[in-house]
Design a protein around this motif. Structure first.
Motif, PDB file in Angstrom:
ATOM      1  N   SER A 134      43.400  41.095  29.130  1.00  0.00           N
ATOM      2  CA  SER A 134      44.469  40.799  28.181  1.00  0.00           C
ATOM      3  C   SER A 134      43.934  40.327  26.833  1.00  0.00           C
ATOM      4  N   ARG A 135      42.635  40.046  26.733  1.00  0.00           N
ATOM      5  CA  ARG A 135      42.077  39.627  25.440  1.00  0.00           C
ATOM      6  C   ARG A 135      41.577  40.804  24.616  1.00  0.00           C
ATOM      7  N   HIS A 136      41.037  41.849  25.274  1.00  0.00           N
ATOM      8  CA  HIS A 136      40.446  42.964  24.534  1.00  0.00           C
ATOM      9  C   HIS A 136      41.120  44.302  24.836  1.00  0.00           C
ATOM     10  N   ALA A 137      42.084  44.320  25.726  1.00  0.00           N
ATOM     11  CA  ALA A 137      42.794  45.532  26.144  1.00  0.00           C
ATOM     12  C   ALA A 137      41.869  46.529  26.830  1.00  0.00           C
ATOM     13  N   ALA A 138      40.732  46.075  27.335  1.00  0.00           N
ATOM     14  CA  ALA A 138      39.870  46.957  28.112  1.00  0.00           C
ATOM     15  C   ALA A 138      40.586  47.288  29.414  1.00  0.00           C
ATOM     16  N   ARG A 139      40.399  48.522  29.863  1.00  0.00           N
ATOM     17  CA  ARG A 139      41.046  48.972  31.103  1.00  0.00           C
ATOM     18  C   ARG A 139      39.980  49.337  32.124  1.00  0.00           C
ATOM     19  N   PHE A 140      40.212  48.876  33.370  1.00  0.00           N
ATOM     20  CA  PHE A 140      39.276  49.076  34.459  1.00  0.00           C
ATOM     21  C   PHE A 140      39.979  49.811  35.590  1.00  0.00           C
ATOM     22  N   ARG A 141      39.280  50.746  36.242  1.00  0.00           N
ATOM     23  CA  ARG A 141      39.868  51.461  37.374  1.00  0.00           C
ATOM     24  C   ARG A 141      40.178  50.488  38.505  1.00  0.00           C
ATOM     25  N   LEU A 142      41.281  50.723  39.187  1.00  0.00           N
ATOM     26  CA  LEU A 142      41.682  49.863  40.305  1.00  0.00           C
ATOM     27  C   LEU A 142      40.718  49.981  41.482  1.00  0.00           C
ATOM     28  N   GLU A 185      22.322  26.652  46.828  1.00  0.00           N
ATOM     29  CA  GLU A 185      21.179  26.023  47.483  1.00  0.00           C
ATOM     30  C   GLU A 185      21.459  24.533  47.481  1.00  0.00           C
ATOM     31  N   PRO A 186      20.717  23.752  48.246  1.00  0.00           N
ATOM     32  CA  PRO A 186      21.007  22.320  48.290  1.00  0.00           C
ATOM     33  C   PRO A 186      21.014  21.685  46.892  1.00  0.00           C
ATOM     34  N   GLY A 187      22.113  21.031  46.564  1.00  0.00           N
ATOM     35  CA  GLY A 187      22.245  20.358  45.273  1.00  0.00           C
ATOM     36  C   GLY A 187      22.696  21.252  44.140  1.00  0.00           C
ATOM     37  N   ARG A 188      22.896  22.542  44.387  1.00  0.00           N
ATOM     38  CA  ARG A 188      23.326  23.454  43.317  1.00  0.00           C
ATOM     39  C   ARG A 188      24.555  24.230  43.770  1.00  0.00           C
ATOM     40  N   THR A 189      25.646  24.059  43.059  1.00  0.00           N
ATOM     41  CA  THR A 189      26.865  24.788  43.381  1.00  0.00           C
ATOM     42  C   THR A 189      27.283  25.623  42.177  1.00  0.00           C
ATOM     43  N   CYS A 190      28.108  26.615  42.440  1.00  0.00           N
ATOM     44  CA  CYS A 190      28.704  27.388  41.351  1.00  0.00           C
ATOM     45  C   CYS A 190      30.187  27.540  41.650  1.00  0.00           C
ATOM     46  N   ASN A 191      30.958  27.778  40.622  1.00  0.00           N
ATOM     47  CA  ASN A 191      32.397  27.972  40.761  1.00  0.00           C
ATOM     48  C   ASN A 191      32.739  29.401  40.389  1.00  0.00           C
ATOM     49  N   LEU A 192      33.444  30.080  41.277  1.00  0.00           N
ATOM     50  CA  LEU A 192      33.832  31.465  41.048  1.00  0.00           C
ATOM     51  C   LEU A 192      35.341  31.578  40.978  1.00  0.00           C
ATOM     52  N   ALA A 193      35.803  32.335  40.000  1.00  0.00           N
ATOM     53  CA  ALA A 193      37.221  32.672  39.899  1.00  0.00           C
ATOM     54  C   ALA A 193      37.349  34.137  40.324  1.00  0.00           C
ATOM     55  N   LEU A 194      38.143  34.401  41.338  1.00  0.00           N
ATOM     56  CA  LEU A 194      38.307  35.748  41.878  1.00  0.00           C
ATOM     57  C   LEU A 194      39.769  36.147  41.852  1.00  0.00           C
ATOM     58  N   PHE A 195      40.004  37.466  41.926  1.00  0.00           N
ATOM     59  CA  PHE A 195      41.369  37.941  42.129  1.00  0.00           C
ATOM     60  C   PHE A 195      41.338  39.127  43.073  1.00  0.00           C
ATOM     61  N   VAL A 196      42.455  39.318  43.783  1.00  0.00           N
ATOM     62  CA  VAL A 196      42.589  40.365  44.790  1.00  0.00           C
ATOM     63  C   VAL A 196      43.528  41.428  44.247  1.00  0.00           C
ATOM     64  N   VAL A 197      43.123  42.695  44.394  1.00  0.00           N
ATOM     65  CA  VAL A 197      43.930  43.840  43.944  1.00  0.00           C
ATOM     66  C   VAL A 197      44.251  44.688  45.158  1.00  0.00           C
ATOM     67  N   ASN A 198      45.499  45.104  45.296  1.00  0.00           N
ATOM     68  CA  ASN A 198      45.888  46.030  46.347  1.00  0.00           C
ATOM     69  C   ASN A 198      46.357  47.315  45.683  1.00  0.00           C
ATOM     70  N   SER A 199      45.613  48.394  45.902  1.00  0.00           N
ATOM     71  CA  SER A 199      45.966  49.691  45.305  1.00  0.00           C
ATOM     72  C   SER A 199      45.854  50.771  46.369  1.00  0.00           C
ATOM     73  N   GLU A 200      46.097  52.026  45.975  1.00  0.00           N
ATOM     74  CA  GLU A 200      45.946  53.136  46.919  1.00  0.00           C
ATOM     75  C   GLU A 200      44.521  53.214  47.446  1.00  0.00           C
ATOM     76  N   ALA A 201      43.548  52.729  46.662  1.00  0.00           N
ATOM     77  CA  ALA A 201      42.140  52.748  47.072  1.00  0.00           C
ATOM     78  C   ALA A 201      41.837  51.645  48.092  1.00  0.00           C
ATOM     79  N   GLY A 202      42.779  50.756  48.346  1.00  0.00           N
ATOM     80  CA  GLY A 202      42.588  49.678  49.297  1.00  0.00           C
ATOM     81  C   GLY A 202      42.585  48.321  48.619  1.00  0.00           C
TER      82      GLY A 202
END
Length: 186
Positions: free
Chosen positions: A111-119, A61-78
């Protein structure tokens, strides 16, 4: 009404009166409107690979910004775009640039907790956050490369735990010493 106002109104009604259908219709109207898009990558990463996106600055909104860190994954699911934020303890998933895939090439790994997430959907299947998922941003592939809508980025900014205010650091402990007389002093 603006798209965000429609979405918020429908969410309030849905929450109060159990009208999930109205929320769905508001989303459909919102996403049916032509939207500004932001290019993340010129082309998607190779199959079973990831690519970190430079931190994006989004004006919520005016005067309020946020910063996002994103990553892109390419797998069989798309091709999928996720926020680089651990749902267990917060903070980035990776320690090294572009390293998000587990050695078995079947999961995204924190890489900090070794949690695994589906692609395919970012759902945690192993580790301290089982049942929780990474925040996904709807993506579009086209001649401009990998793009996301500005509206989807704003929505993520408003809902992501990475954008919540942090607790303030604890007050420093006062130094207490024994004085020359043998009594404790601050």
């Amino acid at each position: 009404e603006s798209g965000m106002a429609l979405l918020r109104r429908a969410a309030r009604l849905s929450h109060r009166e159990g009208r999930a259908r109205e929320l769905c219709q508001a989303r459909q109207r919102l996403f049916a409107q032509p939207q500004a898009r932001r290019r993340l990558l010129a082309q998607p990463p190779e199959l079973l690979d990831t690519k970190e996106v430079d931190t994006l600055s989004i004006e919520v909104e005016p005067g309020r910004t946020c910063n996002l860190a994103l990553f892109v994954v390419n797998s069989e699911a798309g091709v999928r775009v996720f926020e680089n934020w651990c749902p267990h303890a917060g903070g980035p998933l990776n320690l090294f640039p572009d390293v998000f895939i587990a050695p078995d090439r079947q999961h995204i790994i924190c890489s900090r907790h070794a949690a695994r997430f589906r692609l395919g959907d970012g759902m945690c299947v192993h580790g301290p956050c089982v049942g929780r998922a990474l925040h996904e941003v709807p993506v579009q592939l086209g001649p401009d490369g990998v793009t996301v809508s500005e509206q989807a980025l704003r929505e993520l900014c408003l809902t992501s735990p990475s954008q919540k205010p942090r607790r303030q650091a604890r007050r420093p402990v006062q130094q207490i010493q024994r004085g020359a007389s043998g009594e404790w002093q601050e």
